[in-house]
Design a protein around this motif. Sequence first.
Motif, PDB file in Angstrom:
ATOM      1  N   VAL A  12      10.820  -1.762  -9.025  1.00 43.64           N
ATOM      2  CA  VAL A  12      11.503  -2.945  -7.982  1.00 43.64           C
ATOM      3  C   VAL A  12      10.115  -3.977  -7.273  1.00 43.64           C
ATOM      4  O   VAL A  12      10.344  -4.970  -7.294  1.00 43.64           O
ATOM      5  CB  VAL A  12      11.780  -2.209  -6.744  1.00 43.64           C
ATOM      6  CG1 VAL A  12      12.161  -3.334  -5.561  1.00 43.64           C
ATOM      7  CG2 VAL A  12      13.106  -1.529  -7.166  1.00 43.64           C
ATOM      8  N   ALA A  13       9.152  -3.229  -7.340  1.00 40.42           N
ATOM      9  CA  ALA A  13       7.773  -4.123  -6.819  1.00 40.42           C
ATOM     10  C   ALA A  13       7.404  -5.094  -7.812  1.00 40.42           C
ATOM     11  O   ALA A  13       6.651  -5.927  -7.456  1.00 40.42           O
ATOM     12  CB  ALA A  13       6.554  -2.853  -6.538  1.00 40.42           C
ATOM     13  N   ARG A  14       7.852  -4.927  -9.193  1.00 35.85           N
ATOM     14  CA  ARG A  14       7.333  -6.045 -10.143  1.00 35.85           C
ATOM     15  C   ARG A  14       8.084  -7.204  -9.806  1.00 35.85           C
ATOM     16  O   ARG A  14       7.638  -8.210 -10.421  1.00 35.85           O
ATOM     17  CB  ARG A  14       7.652  -5.318 -11.440  1.00 35.85           C
ATOM     18  CG  ARG A  14       6.825  -4.342 -11.856  1.00 35.85           C
ATOM     19  CD  ARG A  14       7.440  -3.941 -13.433  1.00 35.85           C
ATOM     20  NE  ARG A  14       6.664  -2.796 -13.909  1.00 35.85           N
ATOM     21  CZ  ARG A  14       7.537  -1.742 -14.074  1.00 35.85           C
ATOM     22  NH1 ARG A  14       8.714  -1.556 -13.805  1.00 35.85           N
ATOM     23  NH2 ARG A  14       6.668  -0.645 -14.606  1.00 35.85           N
ATOM     24  N   GLY A  55       0.819  -1.225  -0.162  1.00 32.73           N
ATOM     25  CA  GLY A  55      -0.047   0.023  -0.042  1.00 32.73           C
ATOM     26  C   GLY A  55       0.808   1.426   0.057  1.00 32.73           C
ATOM     27  O   GLY A  55       0.150   2.229  -0.202  1.00 32.73           O
ATOM     28  N   PHE A  56       1.976   1.264   0.249  1.00 31.11           N
ATOM     29  CA  PHE A  56       3.160   2.230   0.170  1.00 31.11           C
ATOM     30  C   PHE A  56       3.720   2.274  -0.826  1.00 31.11           C
ATOM     31  O   PHE A  56       4.495   3.519  -1.400  1.00 31.11           O
ATOM     32  CB  PHE A  56       4.222   2.145   1.300  1.00 31.11           C
ATOM     33  CG  PHE A  56       3.438   2.311   2.755  1.00 31.11           C
ATOM     34  CD1 PHE A  56       2.908   3.384   3.466  1.00 31.11           C
ATOM     35  CD2 PHE A  56       3.101   0.984   3.401  1.00 31.11           C
ATOM     36  CE1 PHE A  56       2.315   3.301   4.625  1.00 31.11           C
ATOM     37  CE2 PHE A  56       2.512   0.984   4.711  1.00 31.11           C
ATOM     38  CZ  PHE A  56       2.101   2.126   5.231  1.00 31.11           C
ATOM     39  N   ILE A  57       3.411   1.448  -2.170  1.00 28.90           N
ATOM     40  CA  ILE A  57       4.244   1.549  -3.464  1.00 28.90           C
ATOM     41  C   ILE A  57       3.295   1.405  -4.444  1.00 28.90           C
ATOM     42  O   ILE A  57       2.367   0.877  -4.281  1.00 28.90           O
ATOM     43  CB  ILE A  57       5.105   0.187  -3.266  1.00 28.90           C
ATOM     44  CG1 ILE A  57       6.171   0.092  -2.090  1.00 28.90           C
ATOM     45  CG2 ILE A  57       5.796   0.015  -4.617  1.00 28.90           C
ATOM     46  CD1 ILE A  57       6.905  -1.107  -1.995  1.00 28.90           C
ATOM     47  N   SER A  58       3.600   2.038  -5.498  1.00 29.50           N
ATOM     48  CA  SER A  58       2.804   2.133  -6.645  1.00 29.50           C
ATOM     49  C   SER A  58       2.914   0.787  -7.429  1.00 29.50           C
ATOM     50  O   SER A  58       3.973   0.400  -8.033  1.00 29.50           O
ATOM     51  CB  SER A  58       3.098   3.150  -7.521  1.00 29.50           C
ATOM     52  OG  SER A  58       3.014   4.495  -6.929  1.00 29.50           O
ATOM     53  N   ARG A  59       1.820  -0.023  -7.282  1.00 25.17           N
ATOM     54  CA  ARG A  59       1.922  -1.436  -8.057  1.00 25.17           C
ATOM     55  C   ARG A  59       0.318  -1.959  -8.216  1.00 25.17           C
ATOM     56  O   ARG A  59      -0.200  -2.383  -7.303  1.00 25.17           O
ATOM     57  CB  ARG A  59       2.719  -2.095  -7.122  1.00 25.17           C
ATOM     58  CG  ARG A  59       2.910  -3.545  -7.924  1.00 25.17           C
ATOM     59  CD  ARG A  59       3.701  -4.402  -7.338  1.00 25.17           C
ATOM     60  NE  ARG A  59       3.093  -4.782  -5.973  1.00 25.17           N
ATOM     61  CZ  ARG A  59       3.537  -5.777  -5.113  1.00 25.17           C
ATOM     62  NH1 ARG A  59       4.576  -6.074  -5.443  1.00 25.17           N
ATOM     63  NH2 ARG A  59       2.747  -5.900  -4.089  1.00 25.17           N
ATOM     64  N   SER A  60      -0.107  -1.736  -9.399  1.00 27.89           N
ATOM     65  CA  SER A  60      -1.416  -2.445  -9.923  1.00 27.89           C
ATOM     66  C   SER A  60      -2.446  -2.054  -8.793  1.00 27.89           C
ATOM     67  O   SER A  60      -2.579  -1.220  -7.962  1.00 27.89           O
ATOM     68  CB  SER A  60      -1.176  -3.869 -10.047  1.00 27.89           C
ATOM     69  OG  SER A  60      -2.322  -4.146 -10.887  1.00 27.89           O
ATOM     70  N   THR A  61      -3.665  -2.731  -8.942  1.00 28.89           N
ATOM     71  CA  THR A  61      -4.674  -2.703  -8.063  1.00 28.89           C
ATOM     72  C   THR A  61      -4.772  -3.021  -6.856  1.00 28.89           C
ATOM     73  O   THR A  61      -5.313  -2.704  -6.113  1.00 28.89           O
ATOM     74  CB  THR A  61      -5.926  -3.057  -8.783  1.00 28.89           C
ATOM     75  OG1 THR A  61      -5.781  -4.279  -9.233  1.00 28.89           O
ATOM     76  CG2 THR A  61      -6.580  -2.310 -10.196  1.00 28.89           C
ATOM     77  N   TYR A  62      -3.809  -3.930  -6.413  1.00 27.09           N
ATOM     78  CA  TYR A  62      -3.740  -4.550  -5.175  1.00 27.09           C
ATOM     79  C   TYR A  62      -3.223  -3.460  -4.166  1.00 27.09           C
ATOM     80  O   TYR A  62      -3.539  -3.211  -3.217  1.00 27.09           O
ATOM     81  CB  TYR A  62      -2.786  -5.794  -5.194  1.00 27.09           C
ATOM     82  CG  TYR A  62      -2.676  -6.428  -3.696  1.00 27.09           C
ATOM     83  CD1 TYR A  62      -3.706  -7.156  -3.113  1.00 27.09           C
ATOM     84  CD2 TYR A  62      -1.498  -6.220  -2.989  1.00 27.09           C
ATOM     85  CE1 TYR A  62      -3.632  -7.665  -2.043  1.00 27.09           C
ATOM     86  CE2 TYR A  62      -1.318  -6.749  -1.772  1.00 27.09           C
ATOM     87  CZ  TYR A  62      -2.144  -7.572  -1.196  1.00 27.09           C
ATOM     88  OH  TYR A  62      -2.171  -8.046   0.035  1.00 27.09           O
ATOM     89  N   SER A  63      -1.944  -2.787  -4.952  1.00 28.89           N
ATOM     90  CA  SER A  63      -1.321  -1.721  -4.120  1.00 28.89           C
ATOM     91  C   SER A  63      -2.457  -0.598  -3.947  1.00 28.89           C
ATOM     92  O   SER A  63      -2.289   0.030  -2.691  1.00 28.89           O
ATOM     93  CB  SER A  63      -0.280  -1.268  -4.979  1.00 28.89           C
ATOM     94  OG  SER A  63       0.271   0.074  -4.379  1.00 28.89           O
ATOM     95  N   ALA A  64      -3.179  -0.188  -4.967  1.00 36.07           N
ATOM     96  CA  ALA A  64      -4.277   0.786  -4.658  1.00 36.07           C
ATOM     97  C   ALA A  64      -5.229   0.292  -3.664  1.00 36.07           C
ATOM     98  O   ALA A  64      -5.678   1.301  -2.881  1.00 36.07           O
ATOM     99  CB  ALA A  64      -4.891   1.486  -6.154  1.00 36.07           C
ATOM    100  N   CYS A  65      -5.537  -0.781  -3.757  1.00 38.12           N
ATOM    101  CA  CYS A  65      -6.737  -1.100  -2.629  1.00 38.12           C
ATOM    102  C   CYS A  65      -5.982  -1.012  -1.252  1.00 38.12           C
ATOM    103  O   CYS A  65      -6.785  -0.659  -0.343  1.00 38.12           O
ATOM    104  CB  CYS A  65      -7.125  -2.645  -3.125  1.00 38.12           C
ATOM    105  SG  CYS A  65      -8.111  -2.923  -4.370  1.00 38.12           S
ATOM    106  N   LYS A  66      -4.705  -1.465  -1.172  1.00 42.67           N
ATOM    107  CA  LYS A  66      -4.137  -1.522   0.155  1.00 42.67           C
ATOM    108  C   LYS A  66      -3.835   0.019   0.541  1.00 42.67           C
ATOM    109  O   LYS A  66      -3.998   0.442   1.686  1.00 42.67           O
ATOM    110  CB  LYS A  66      -2.917  -2.371   0.138  1.00 42.67           C
ATOM    111  CG  LYS A  66      -3.309  -3.957   0.075  1.00 42.67           C
ATOM    112  CD  LYS A  66      -4.169  -4.356   1.001  1.00 42.67           C
ATOM    113  CE  LYS A  66      -4.490  -5.968   0.961  1.00 42.67           C
ATOM    114  NZ  LYS A  66      -5.552  -6.311   1.910  1.00 42.67           N
ATOM    115  N   SER A  67      -3.802   0.998  -0.268  1.00 39.01           N
ATOM    116  CA  SER A  67      -3.299   2.106  -0.079  1.00 39.01           C
ATOM    117  C   SER A  67      -4.607   2.825   0.395  1.00 39.01           C
ATOM    118  O   SER A  67      -4.659   3.688   1.469  1.00 39.01           O
ATOM    119  CB  SER A  67      -2.778   2.903  -1.111  1.00 39.01           C
ATOM    120  OG  SER A  67      -2.675   4.394  -1.147  1.00 39.01           O
TER     121      SER A  67
END
Length: 253
Positions: free
Chosen positions: A247-249, A140-152
């Motif tokens: 990096v998150a990829r 959630g602190f890193i830009s990465r697809s929709t999972y990251s967006a949901c957790k953010s």
Amino acid sequence: MPTALITGASAGLGAEFAHQLAGRGADLVLVARGADALAELASELRESHGIAVEVITADLSREADVDRVAARISDADHPVDLLINNAGFGLPLQFADNDIDDEVRHLRVHVEAPMRLMHAAIRAMRGRGGRIINVASVAGFISRSTYSACKSWLIGFSRWANGEYSRDGVSVTALCPGFTHTSFHARMGLAAGKEGVPGPMWLNAEDVVREGLRDAARGRSVSIPSLRYKVIVAASRLLPSSLTAGVARRGRV
């Protein structure tokens, strides 16, 4: 005895929350899609700890099922003292290649369902007190697809709600683990050392849950249960999003 309601309770962090809370003498309401796995866990916990365990079979991507769980949280005659929003699942990181219906279901489970259940819980807990733990992620602190967006979203809302409703005796904590040894990653074919994620970056579910419960008891809005991930999150705030996204990829948290 206090009562905790746990979504996604049949496996992974949800099951670990159930075991640790049962060990502390809490009664439980277990929510998940798999009826057989829930029934087996409930029977084990009743026998081992002598607690009361309710079971609600529900798919939180379905509005009617979310409504049933929210109604249980709102039951003033059988109050819930701790809500743990843990249900979730992962998708491949390539958004454009995913089925959009899967993405919508993903959004419902990770954002809409927790929001609805938090709404019910806060309304029921105001004045008498209670705790909410939202299982988020360092993703959630890193830009990465929709999972990251949901957790953010979950982290941001937890921070706000904790400050807003602490005056009413309600704490809201976003628990943000990194890679953790659970069936969540196993279902995606991940394990320590795969996808470029070294073994030391993996956490134990027992430690994640123990620290999450401790931070929730302290009224903290965000819990990052590992010093190394605290450092990573702090560093991510100083780095450009294009770099952290690259990096998150390498893995899925």
